[in-house]
Design a protein around this motif. Structure first.
Motif, PDB file in Angstrom:
ATOM      1  N   ALA A   1       0.847  -1.203   0.000  1.00  0.00           N
ATOM      2  CA  ALA A   1       0.000   0.000   0.000  1.00  0.00           C
ATOM      3  C   ALA A   1       0.879   1.248   0.000  1.00  0.00           C
ATOM      4  N   TRP A   2       1.920   1.238   0.803  1.00  0.00           N
ATOM      5  CA  TRP A   2       2.854   2.363   0.817  1.00  0.00           C
ATOM      6  C   TRP A   2       3.595   2.457  -0.516  1.00  0.00           C
ATOM      7  N   LEU A   3       4.028   1.318  -1.034  1.00  0.00           N
ATOM      8  CA  LEU A   3       4.777   1.282  -2.287  1.00  0.00           C
ATOM      9  C   LEU A   3       3.970   1.883  -3.435  1.00  0.00           C
ATOM     10  N   ALA A   4       2.670   1.707  -3.410  1.00  0.00           N
ATOM     11  CA  ALA A   4       1.800   2.242  -4.463  1.00  0.00           C
ATOM     12  C   ALA A   4       1.735   3.765  -4.471  1.00  0.00           C
ATOM     13  N   THR A   5       2.328   4.430  -3.465  1.00  0.00           N
ATOM     14  CA  THR A   5       2.342   5.893  -3.424  1.00  0.00           C
ATOM     15  C   THR A   5       3.687   6.483  -3.842  1.00  0.00           C
ATOM     16  N   VAL A   6       4.674   5.635  -4.128  1.00  0.00           N
ATOM     17  CA  VAL A   6       6.027   6.112  -4.447  1.00  0.00           C
ATOM     18  C   VAL A   6       6.073   6.652  -5.878  1.00  0.00           C
ATOM     19  N   ARG A   7       6.431   7.932  -5.985  1.00  0.00           N
ATOM     20  CA  ARG A   7       6.548   8.612  -7.281  1.00  0.00           C
ATOM     21  C   ARG A   7       7.994   8.638  -7.768  1.00  0.00           C
ATOM     22  N   GLU A   8       8.951   8.716  -6.844  1.00  0.00           N
ATOM     23  CA  GLU A   8      10.356   8.855  -7.227  1.00  0.00           C
ATOM     24  C   GLU A   8      11.247   8.126  -6.236  1.00  0.00           C
ATOM     25  N   VAL A   9      12.257   7.440  -6.772  1.00  0.00           N
ATOM     26  CA  VAL A   9      13.328   6.864  -5.965  1.00  0.00           C
ATOM     27  C   VAL A   9      14.597   7.552  -6.427  1.00  0.00           C
ATOM     28  N   GLN A  10      15.238   8.320  -5.540  1.00  0.00           N
ATOM     29  CA  GLN A  10      16.393   9.108  -5.956  1.00  0.00           C
ATOM     30  C   GLN A  10      17.665   8.284  -6.095  1.00  0.00           C
ATOM     31  N   GLY A  11      17.694   7.106  -5.533  1.00  0.00           N
ATOM     32  CA  GLY A  11      18.830   6.199  -5.672  1.00  0.00           C
ATOM     33  C   GLY A  11      18.473   5.061  -6.613  1.00  0.00           C
ATOM     34  N   ASN A  12      19.049   3.896  -6.361  1.00  0.00           N
ATOM     35  CA  ASN A  12      18.764   2.693  -7.144  1.00  0.00           C
ATOM     36  C   ASN A  12      17.489   2.035  -6.626  1.00  0.00           C
ATOM     37  N   LEU A  13      16.836   1.274  -7.495  1.00  0.00           N
ATOM     38  CA  LEU A  13      15.635   0.529  -7.106  1.00  0.00           C
ATOM     39  C   LEU A  13      15.834  -0.929  -7.478  1.00  0.00           C
ATOM     40  N   MET A  14      15.764  -1.795  -6.472  1.00  0.00           N
ATOM     41  CA  MET A  14      15.866  -3.226  -6.707  1.00  0.00           C
ATOM     42  C   MET A  14      14.550  -3.866  -6.305  1.00  0.00           C
ATOM     43  N   VAL A  15      13.943  -4.615  -7.235  1.00  0.00           N
ATOM     44  CA  VAL A  15      12.706  -5.349  -6.975  1.00  0.00           C
ATOM     45  C   VAL A  15      13.068  -6.819  -7.084  1.00  0.00           C
TER      46      VAL A  15
ATOM     47  N   SER B   1       2.895 -10.754  -7.843  1.00  0.00           N
ATOM     48  CA  SER B   1       2.900  -9.496  -8.584  1.00  0.00           C
ATOM     49  C   SER B   1       3.221  -9.806 -10.039  1.00  0.00           C
ATOM     50  N   ALA B   2       2.176  -9.934 -10.856  1.00  0.00           N
ATOM     51  CA  ALA B   2       2.359 -10.296 -12.260  1.00  0.00           C
ATOM     52  C   ALA B   2       2.758  -9.112 -13.129  1.00  0.00           C
ATOM     53  N   HIS B   3       2.397  -7.895 -12.728  1.00  0.00           N
ATOM     54  CA  HIS B   3       2.601  -6.722 -13.599  1.00  0.00           C
ATOM     55  C   HIS B   3       3.289  -5.552 -12.894  1.00  0.00           C
ATOM     56  N   LEU B   4       3.706  -5.719 -11.654  1.00  0.00           N
ATOM     57  CA  LEU B   4       4.293  -4.647 -10.841  1.00  0.00           C
ATOM     58  C   LEU B   4       3.325  -3.485 -10.645  1.00  0.00           C
ATOM     59  N   ASP B   5       2.044  -3.802 -10.493  1.00  0.00           N
ATOM     60  CA  ASP B   5       1.033  -2.770 -10.265  1.00  0.00           C
ATOM     61  C   ASP B   5       1.339  -1.931  -9.027  1.00  0.00           C
ATOM     62  N   GLU B   6       2.091  -2.482  -8.082  1.00  0.00           N
ATOM     63  CA  GLU B   6       2.458  -1.750  -6.867  1.00  0.00           C
ATOM     64  C   GLU B   6       3.302  -0.523  -7.188  1.00  0.00           C
ATOM     65  N   LEU B   7       3.922  -0.480  -8.372  1.00  0.00           N
ATOM     66  CA  LEU B   7       4.796   0.625  -8.763  1.00  0.00           C
ATOM     67  C   LEU B   7       4.141   1.538  -9.798  1.00  0.00           C
ATOM     68  N   GLN B   8       2.827   1.529  -9.857  1.00  0.00           N
ATOM     69  CA  GLN B   8       2.117   2.295 -10.880  1.00  0.00           C
ATOM     70  C   GLN B   8       2.312   3.797 -10.788  1.00  0.00           C
ATOM     71  N   CYS B   9       2.726   4.325  -9.642  1.00  0.00           N
ATOM     72  CA  CYS B   9       2.981   5.768  -9.491  1.00  0.00           C
ATOM     73  C   CYS B   9       4.413   6.157  -9.853  1.00  0.00           C
ATOM     74  N   LEU B  10       5.297   5.196  -9.972  1.00  0.00           N
ATOM     75  CA  LEU B  10       6.715   5.482 -10.157  1.00  0.00           C
ATOM     76  C   LEU B  10       6.974   6.191 -11.481  1.00  0.00           C
ATOM     77  N   GLU B  11       7.613   7.360 -11.408  1.00  0.00           N
ATOM     78  CA  GLU B  11       7.953   8.156 -12.584  1.00  0.00           C
ATOM     79  C   GLU B  11       9.451   8.313 -12.784  1.00  0.00           C
ATOM     80  N   VAL B  12      10.232   8.319 -11.692  1.00  0.00           N
ATOM     81  CA  VAL B  12      11.665   8.613 -11.782  1.00  0.00           C
ATOM     82  C   VAL B  12      12.448   7.651 -10.898  1.00  0.00           C
ATOM     83  N   VAL B  13      13.552   7.120 -11.452  1.00  0.00           N
ATOM     84  CA  VAL B  13      14.533   6.362 -10.680  1.00  0.00           C
ATOM     85  C   VAL B  13      15.867   7.061 -10.896  1.00  0.00           C
TER      86      VAL B  13
END
Length: 192
Positions: free
Chosen positions: A38-52, A58-70
């Motif tokens: 639920a928290w992950l679904a609000t993340v818009r930007e990760v300023q460092g690296n992102l490892m999933v 999670s078939a489609h990474l819907d939890e990251l639907q807000c992510l715009e910038v890495v």
């Protein structure tokens, strides 16, 4: 680092009126089965690296639907149920992925069929694709520039078979045996 609370935490900040997609993680982030989705679904930007990694159910990474910038690289590995990247449709920038290194690493995802979903991303320094046995399609046609493309063994047609050998699919065992074509990928976009 494990971040699993929807409240503002050290290393995160919420900005702007859109609370649905407002969290900025000011450092690198590792997402796994223990991460609060639920928290992950609000993340818009990760300023460092992102490892999933090891993210089941999670078939489609819907939890990251807000992510715009890495701000660094994005590494997707060992996700047992990942089929495609449709949840990354808003991802438009890899700040760390524009140099000579690979910005996107897609490794050991046993049921991944496609990289489809990266519709907003237009430029990347490099993509590394290894050990995804069911990967059938790249679906990278929206890109304007790809610095490097590393694909493990495939069953793709050899673009220049040795003289005297037949053209057509060549079978390989190994990394990406289901990948039989690169799809509508303009190879002039790849700058080595």
């Amino acid at each position: 680092m494990k971040l699993d609370l929807p409240a503002e935490l050290p290393g995160t900040s919420s900005t702007g009126p859109d609370l649905e997609c407002s969290v900025v993680v000011e450092e690198s982030l590792t997402v796994d089965g223990q991460t609060d989705r639920a928290w992950l679904a609000t993340v818009r930007e990760v300023q460092g690296n992102l490892m999933v990694m090891n993210l089941s159910d999670s078939a489609h990474l819907d939890e990251l639907q807000c992510l715009e910038v890495v701000g660094g690289w994005l590494r997707l590995h060992d996700n047992p149920d990942l089929v495609d990247l449709a949840g990354l449709g808003r991802l438009r920038e890899f700040s760390g992925g524009l140099g000579p290194s690979y910005g996107l690493h897609v490794l050991r995802n046993p049921v991944l069929e496609s990289l489809g979903g990266l519709t907003a991303l237009k430029e990347i320094g490099g993509i590394e694709i290894l050990s995804n046995p069911r990967l059938e399609r790249l679906e990278l046609q929206g890109f304007r520039r790809i610095g490097q493309l590393l694909i493990g063994s495939t069953a793709c047609p050899d673009p220049a078979p040795p003289p005297g050998e037949p053209t057509g699919p060549r079978e390989f065992s190994g990394d990406n045996p289901s990948l039989k074509e690169l799809g509508p990928l303009d190879l002039s976009l790849i700058h080595i």
